[in-house]
Write a protein that holds these residues in place. Structure first.
Motif, short mmCIF file in Angstrom:
data_model
loop_
_atom_site.label_atom_id
_atom_site.label_comp_id
_atom_site.label_asym_id
_atom_site.label_seq_id
_atom_site.Cartn_x
_atom_site.Cartn_y
_atom_site.Cartn_z
N SER A 156 5.95 8.78 8.12
CA SER A 156 6.15 7.16 7.97
C SER A 156 7.84 7.18 7.64
CB SER A 156 5.52 6.48 7.21
OG SER A 156 5.40 6.84 5.62
N LYS A 157 8.31 8.40 7.24
CA LYS A 157 9.60 8.49 6.74
C LYS A 157 10.18 7.60 5.78
CE LYS A 157 10.94 10.44 11.27
NZ LYS A 157 11.76 10.13 12.24
N GLY A 158 10.88 6.48 5.95
CA GLY A 158 11.45 5.67 4.85
C GLY A 158 10.35 4.77 3.91
N LEU A 159 9.27 4.62 4.65
CA LEU A 159 8.12 3.78 4.26
C LEU A 159 7.57 4.51 3.06
CD1 LEU A 159 6.25 2.91 7.38
CD2 LEU A 159 7.56 1.17 5.82
N LEU A 160 7.71 5.87 2.75
CA LEU A 160 7.22 6.82 1.84
C LEU A 160 8.44 7.21 0.89
CD1 LEU A 160 4.93 8.50 0.56
CD2 LEU A 160 5.72 10.28 1.89
N PHE A 161 9.55 7.66 1.53
CA PHE A 161 10.54 8.28 0.89
C PHE A 161 11.48 7.26 0.05
CE2 PHE A 161 9.38 11.74 3.67
CZ PHE A 161 9.54 12.91 2.85
N LEU A 162 11.61 6.47 0.65
CA LEU A 162 12.47 5.17 -0.11
C LEU A 162 11.95 4.82 -1.54
CD1 LEU A 162 14.03 3.09 2.85
CD2 LEU A 162 15.18 4.86 1.37
N PRO A 163 10.59 4.27 -1.48
CA PRO A 163 9.94 3.78 -2.66
C PRO A 163 9.72 5.14 -3.65
CG PRO A 163 8.47 3.43 -1.03
CD PRO A 163 9.67 3.89 -0.41
N LEU A 164 9.21 6.37 -3.17
CA LEU A 164 9.03 7.37 -3.75
C LEU A 164 10.53 7.86 -4.72
CD1 LEU A 164 7.45 10.68 -2.53
CD2 LEU A 164 8.98 10.69 -4.41
N ALA A 212 0.90 -1.21 -0.09
CA ALA A 212 0.08 -0.11 -0.18
C ALA A 212 0.75 1.24 -0.05
CB ALA A 212 -0.91 -0.09 1.04
N TYR A 213 1.99 1.32 0.87
CA TYR A 213 2.65 2.44 0.84
C TYR A 213 3.66 2.60 -0.28
CZ TYR A 213 2.31 4.66 5.58
OH TYR A 213 1.69 5.49 6.42
N TYR A 214 4.12 1.53 -1.01
CA TYR A 214 4.59 1.44 -2.37
C TYR A 214 4.09 2.07 -3.42
CZ TYR A 214 8.22 0.03 -5.80
OH TYR A 214 9.20 0.05 -6.55
N ARG A 215 2.58 1.46 -3.45
CA ARG A 215 1.65 2.10 -4.46
C ARG A 215 1.30 3.50 -4.38
NH1 ARG A 215 -4.19 2.57 -4.40
NH2 ARG A 215 -5.08 2.41 -6.53
N GLY A 216 1.28 4.01 -2.98
CA GLY A 216 0.98 5.28 -2.82
C GLY A 216 2.29 6.27 -3.30
N ALA A 217 3.38 5.75 -2.62
CA ALA A 217 4.62 6.45 -3.21
C ALA A 217 4.80 6.59 -4.95
CB ALA A 217 5.82 5.72 -2.36
N THR A 218 4.45 5.43 -5.36
CA THR A 218 4.67 5.55 -6.89
C THR A 218 3.70 6.56 -7.51
OG1 THR A 218 5.26 2.93 -6.72
CG2 THR A 218 4.40 4.00 -8.83
N ALA A 219 2.42 6.80 -6.96
CA ALA A 219 1.47 7.54 -7.55
C ALA A 219 2.17 9.24 -7.17
CB ALA A 219 0.26 7.54 -6.74
N ILE A 220 2.52 9.34 -6.08
CA ILE A 220 3.32 10.67 -5.79
C ILE A 220 4.42 10.98 -6.61
CG2 ILE A 220 4.39 11.97 -3.86
CD1 ILE A 220 2.75 10.44 -1.92
N ALA A 221 5.02 10.09 -6.83
CA ALA A 221 6.34 10.17 -7.71
C ALA A 221 5.97 10.48 -8.88
CB ALA A 221 7.20 8.74 -7.67
N ALA A 222 4.79 9.69 -9.71
CA ALA A 222 4.32 10.18 -11.05
C ALA A 222 3.85 11.52 -10.87
CB ALA A 222 2.99 9.49 -11.46
N ALA A 223 3.06 12.03 -9.92
CA ALA A 223 2.65 13.66 -9.73
C ALA A 223 3.90 14.51 -9.99
CB ALA A 223 1.77 13.73 -8.62
N ILE A 224 4.73 14.18 -8.90
CA ILE A 224 5.95 15.03 -8.75
C ILE A 224 6.62 15.45 -10.17
CG2 ILE A 224 8.29 15.35 -7.69
CD1 ILE A 224 6.96 14.26 -5.29
N ALA A 225 6.80 14.15 -10.83
CA ALA A 225 7.57 14.35 -12.13
C ALA A 225 6.97 15.25 -13.06
CB ALA A 225 7.74 12.89 -12.74
N SER A 226 5.36 15.14 -13.04
CA SER A 226 4.74 16.03 -13.98
C SER A 226 4.75 17.34 -13.55
CB SER A 226 3.34 15.42 -14.18
OG SER A 226 3.08 14.06 -14.68
#
Length: 299
Positions: free
Chosen positions: A251-259, A218-232
């Motif tokens: 959540s620190k690394g749970l979000l930032f590492l996959p992001l 779930a965290y990986y999926r959310g981080a991936t979506a945030i990464a896509a938005a940031i890139a745009s």
């Protein structure tokens, strides 16, 4: 000399006094009520208390959940249903007798971090708040960017899934529908996380830290979506820094590492490959500090 600051959100309302150097000298907050005039009553109490702790004041800065309307000085926050076209600028000016400057809460968060937080070396920056919703604000060429109506920077409504779920904004597939705290917790429950219906992102983070595979997904999926938005956003605005705060970011690394990992998938253009993504450092004070800074800037 100091500035009064106000931070209005769907969960809490905070007021503070900020020195000309950006030091938060007084802070108080209350839960946001449900009734229109009760909300104003909280604002009135907090501002009156804050004003009583200060010496000479130069103005008031307001950071509010949006949409806002700079031309009319009104706010209609999606997550404060009792306020629609509320004349916040006029009401605060009448109460304090001071000049008032209004901005979005995401913009004020970004400006606070750029002034006294993680973005002090950045001139082209996106500030994000990932919490119950996802908000944002832009600092471009060192200055806050309001946009035409004051609502620029609503990064939570960048579309990352064209066939995605309906969003509170009325659109579909916004990053907020995938990566906000309630969204990641809901996805996890729907995909096997054994938790009560009221369980939130904090409890999901606790589960992920123990190795729960669904929580980690779930965290990986959310981080991936945030990464896509940031890139745009970075491709459009040529950013050098993104600063992320809010409850989910704790959540620190749970979000930032996959992001950071998945951002490399989307940041294909040469000029955004060096984009930095950092956690916010001012916490819940960023909005007040940024609102105070906004009040000192020329229109």
């Amino acid at each position: 000399m100091a500035t009064l600051a106000l931070d209005i959100g769907g969960t809490k309302i905070a007021a503070g006094v900020v020195s000309d150097d950006g030091d938060l000298m007084h802070r108080a907050q209350e839960k946001t009520p449900d009734e229109r005039e009760a909300i104003w009553g909280v604002v009135e109490r907090l501002l009156t208390e804050a004003k009583g702790t200060a010496g000479e004041l130069t103005g008031v800065g307001i950071g509010s959940a949006g949409p806002i309307d700079l031309h009319t000085g009104t706010v209609s926050p999606i997550n404060i249903h009792a306020w629609d076209d509320f004349p916040i600028v006029d009401r605060v000016a009448e109460l304090t007798g001071l000049p008032v400057r209004l901005g979005g809460d995401g913009l004020c968060m970004a400006l606070g971090e750029q002034w006294r937080g993680a973005g002090q070396d950045a001139r082209f920056m996106l500030g994000m708040v990932v919490s119950t919703g996802i908000g944002g604000g832009l600092v471009l060429d060192g200055a806050p960017y309001d946009g035409r109506t004051g609502n620029a920077g609503h990064v939570g409504h960048v579309v990352v899934d064209v066939d995605g779920a309906k969003c509170t904004c009325g659109g579909h597939g916004c990053v907020e529908t995938v990566a906000s705290g309630p969204s990641i917790a809901r996805w996890a429950r729907d995909h096997g996380w054994d938790a009560p219906p009221e369980s939130n992102a904090k409890e999901l983070a606790d589960a992920a830290k123990t190795g729960d595979p669904t929580a980690l997904r779930a965290y990986y999926r959310g981080a991936t979506a945030i990464a896509a938005a940031i890139a745009s956003v970075a491709a459009v605005c040529d950013l050098d820094l993104v600063v992320i705060g809010g409850g989910v970011a704790k959540s620190k690394g749970l979000l930032f590492l996959p992001l950071r990992e998945t951002l490399t998938w989307y940041a294909g253009l040469d000029f955004i490959q060096e984009l930095r993504v950092e956690p916010a450092v001012l916490g819940g004070d960023a909005g007040l500090i940024g609102a105070a800074k906004l009040a000192t800037l020329a229109e």
